[in-house]
Write a protein that holds these residues in place. Structure first.
Motif, PDB file in Angstrom:
ATOM      1  N   TYR A 169      27.454  50.745  58.162  1.00 42.04           N
ATOM      2  CA  TYR A 169      28.459  50.239  59.092  1.00 42.04           C
ATOM      3  C   TYR A 169      29.461  49.340  58.376  1.00 42.04           C
ATOM      4  O   TYR A 169      29.101  48.592  57.457  1.00 42.04           O
ATOM      5  CB  TYR A 169      27.788  49.484  60.239  1.00 42.04           C
ATOM      6  CG  TYR A 169      27.098  50.403  61.213  1.00 42.04           C
ATOM      7  CD1 TYR A 169      27.746  50.869  62.354  1.00 42.04           C
ATOM      8  CD2 TYR A 169      25.797  50.848  60.979  1.00 42.04           C
ATOM      9  CE1 TYR A 169      27.121  51.730  63.238  1.00 42.04           C
ATOM     10  CE2 TYR A 169      25.162  51.713  61.858  1.00 42.04           C
ATOM     11  CZ  TYR A 169      25.832  52.150  62.986  1.00 42.04           C
ATOM     12  OH  TYR A 169      25.206  53.013  63.855  1.00 42.04           O
ATOM     13  N   THR A 170      30.715  49.405  58.825  1.00 37.17           N
ATOM     14  CA  THR A 170      31.806  48.638  58.221  1.00 37.17           C
ATOM     15  C   THR A 170      32.512  47.841  59.319  1.00 37.17           C
ATOM     16  O   THR A 170      33.014  48.416  60.288  1.00 37.17           O
ATOM     17  CB  THR A 170      32.798  49.571  57.529  1.00 37.17           C
ATOM     18  OG1 THR A 170      33.204  50.605  58.440  1.00 37.17           O
ATOM     19  CG2 THR A 170      32.168  50.228  56.308  1.00 37.17           C
ATOM     20  N   THR A 171      32.552  46.509  59.164  1.00 42.59           N
ATOM     21  CA  THR A 171      33.111  45.645  60.204  1.00 42.59           C
ATOM     22  C   THR A 171      33.935  44.529  59.567  1.00 42.59           C
ATOM     23  O   THR A 171      34.070  44.429  58.354  1.00 42.59           O
ATOM     24  CB  THR A 171      31.991  45.020  61.062  1.00 42.59           C
ATOM     25  OG1 THR A 171      31.237  44.104  60.255  1.00 42.59           O
ATOM     26  CG2 THR A 171      31.046  46.080  61.612  1.00 42.59           C
ATOM     27  N   ASP A 172      34.468  43.664  60.427  1.00 44.28           N
ATOM     28  CA  ASP A 172      35.192  42.450  60.014  1.00 44.28           C
ATOM     29  C   ASP A 172      36.304  42.774  59.016  1.00 44.28           C
ATOM     30  O   ASP A 172      36.336  42.277  57.891  1.00 44.28           O
ATOM     31  CB  ASP A 172      34.226  41.425  59.409  1.00 44.28           C
ATOM     32  CG  ASP A 172      33.198  40.911  60.405  1.00 44.28           C
ATOM     33  OD1 ASP A 172      33.118  41.453  61.525  1.00 44.28           O
ATOM     34  OD2 ASP A 172      32.478  39.976  60.071  1.00 44.28           O
ATOM     35  N   TYR A 173      37.241  43.586  59.472  1.00 44.59           N
ATOM     36  CA  TYR A 173      38.339  43.995  58.606  1.00 44.59           C
ATOM     37  C   TYR A 173      39.294  42.843  58.327  1.00 44.59           C
ATOM     38  O   TYR A 173      39.587  42.025  59.193  1.00 44.59           O
ATOM     39  CB  TYR A 173      39.119  45.146  59.252  1.00 44.59           C
ATOM     40  CG  TYR A 173      38.523  46.498  58.950  1.00 44.59           C
ATOM     41  CD1 TYR A 173      39.006  47.287  57.916  1.00 44.59           C
ATOM     42  CD2 TYR A 173      37.447  46.985  59.702  1.00 44.59           C
ATOM     43  CE1 TYR A 173      38.462  48.527  57.628  1.00 44.59           C
ATOM     44  CE2 TYR A 173      36.891  48.224  59.420  1.00 44.59           C
ATOM     45  CZ  TYR A 173      37.405  48.981  58.385  1.00 44.59           C
ATOM     46  OH  TYR A 173      36.852  50.202  58.094  1.00 44.59           O
ATOM     47  N   ARG A 198      34.409  53.025  60.887  1.00 43.78           N
ATOM     48  CA  ARG A 198      33.386  52.282  61.610  1.00 43.78           C
ATOM     49  C   ARG A 198      31.991  52.476  61.005  1.00 43.78           C
ATOM     50  O   ARG A 198      31.183  51.559  60.991  1.00 43.78           O
ATOM     51  CB  ARG A 198      33.328  52.727  63.080  1.00 43.78           C
ATOM     52  CG  ARG A 198      34.553  52.426  63.899  1.00 43.78           C
ATOM     53  CD  ARG A 198      34.630  50.948  64.242  1.00 43.78           C
ATOM     54  NE  ARG A 198      35.515  50.736  65.374  1.00 43.78           N
ATOM     55  CZ  ARG A 198      36.832  50.614  65.297  1.00 43.78           C
ATOM     56  NH1 ARG A 198      37.427  50.689  64.121  1.00 43.78           N
ATOM     57  NH2 ARG A 198      37.569  50.419  66.378  1.00 43.78           N
ATOM     58  N   PRO A 217      37.017  46.532  55.120  1.00 43.47           N
ATOM     59  CA  PRO A 217      35.940  45.851  55.849  1.00 43.47           C
ATOM     60  C   PRO A 217      35.285  44.820  54.933  1.00 43.47           C
ATOM     61  O   PRO A 217      34.967  45.122  53.781  1.00 43.47           O
ATOM     62  CB  PRO A 217      34.973  46.983  56.194  1.00 43.47           C
ATOM     63  CG  PRO A 217      35.197  47.999  55.117  1.00 43.47           C
ATOM     64  CD  PRO A 217      36.652  47.903  54.736  1.00 43.47           C
ATOM     65  N   ASN A 256      28.554  52.079  70.792  1.00 43.35           N
ATOM     66  CA  ASN A 256      29.086  50.741  71.077  1.00 43.35           C
ATOM     67  C   ASN A 256      30.193  50.752  72.127  1.00 43.35           C
ATOM     68  O   ASN A 256      31.161  49.986  72.045  1.00 43.35           O
ATOM     69  CB  ASN A 256      29.605  50.076  69.797  1.00 43.35           C
ATOM     70  CG  ASN A 256      28.502  49.719  68.835  1.00 43.35           C
ATOM     71  OD1 ASN A 256      27.344  49.602  69.212  1.00 43.35           O
ATOM     72  ND2 ASN A 256      28.860  49.549  67.565  1.00 43.35           N
TER      73      ASN A 256
END
Length: 237
Positions: free
Chosen positions: A194-198, A177, A207, A143
């Motif tokens: 995947y780990t997002t939007d903390y 991430r 996340p 990314n």
């Protein structure tokens, strides 16, 4: 020991503060291709975790008046008054030879959700537990970023997806991430989580959006989202 681990602890809320906690509670929604007893089984759920040992209560669990109770050696389904409706010792053995096209029973679901939720919410602080071996390995480009990576070996007394896992962290903010593993109870498929939007809850970074993709042998990913877990709130005591 790599300096990365200390930076990771600090980025997620600091290890010394985590050690002061006695309870972690989240609400959320889980979905995807896992063989839950029915497709929407955990579409509206929550879990209360003990950060010091592997003990989880999942409520609601499949129905508004049901809750699941997990420890590595025992799972239960209880009603709203605390009566035990079903129980199983040595619950991991129930996955041995389980047909891949057959849905789990509720006790299997309680076991999988219990250890998975516990692991997801306690990482990265779980890496400080006795017997966990951690080493930094070569970075990984994805990314448009270069993520630093930790190879983790879990001892047998910690119930988790697989004994060897890989964690990827942002080189700048040191937040998780991606998390690679191959779940034993599902036949060891190669998985990238995947780990997002903390969001920050009481000083800890979690996340709030998680999703799983198929991982190829060359470590790239392919296809669409297989499993999702959205976190709505986290309460820490």
């Amino acid at each position: 020991m790599t300096d990365l681990l200390d930076r990771v602890y600090d980025a997620h809320g600091r290890l010394e503060r985590w050690h002061q906690l006695t309870q972690v509670r989240f609400t959320g929604s889980a979905g995807g291709i896992l063989p839950w007893p029915r497709a929407d089984f955990l579409a509206h759920t929550g879990a209360t975790l003990d950060p010091r040992r592997q003990r989880v209560t999942i409520e609601p669990f499949g129905m508004p008046d049901r809750r699941g109770s997990y420890t590595p050696d025992h799972v239960e389904i209880l009603d709203s008054e605390g009566h035990v409706l079903a129980a199983r010792d040595e619950p991991r053995r129930a996955f041995d030879g389980h047909p891949p096209d057959q849905r789990w029973d509720e006790l299997q679901a309680a076991y999988f959700a219990g250890y998975a939720f516990w692991g997801y919410l306690t990482i990265p602080f779980l890496l400080d537990w006795d017997g966990v071996r951690v080493e930094e390995i070569e970075p990984w480009p994805e990314n448009g970023e270069t993520w630093r990576r930790l190879r983790v070996e879990f001892p047998g007394h910690i119930t988790t997806h697989s004994s060897v896992q890989t964690l990827y962290f942002g080189a700048g903010d040191h937040l998780l991430r991606r998390h690679d593993y191959s779940p034993d109870v599902l036949g060891n498929p190669l998985t990238a989580h995947y780990t997002t939007d903390y969001r920050t809850f009481d000083g800890f970074a979690f996340p709030t959006r998680r999703y799983v993709l198929r991982r190829e042998p060359d470590n790239t990913t392919s296809g669409g989202q297989l499993i999702t877990l959205n976190i709505h709130s986290v309460t820490l005591t």
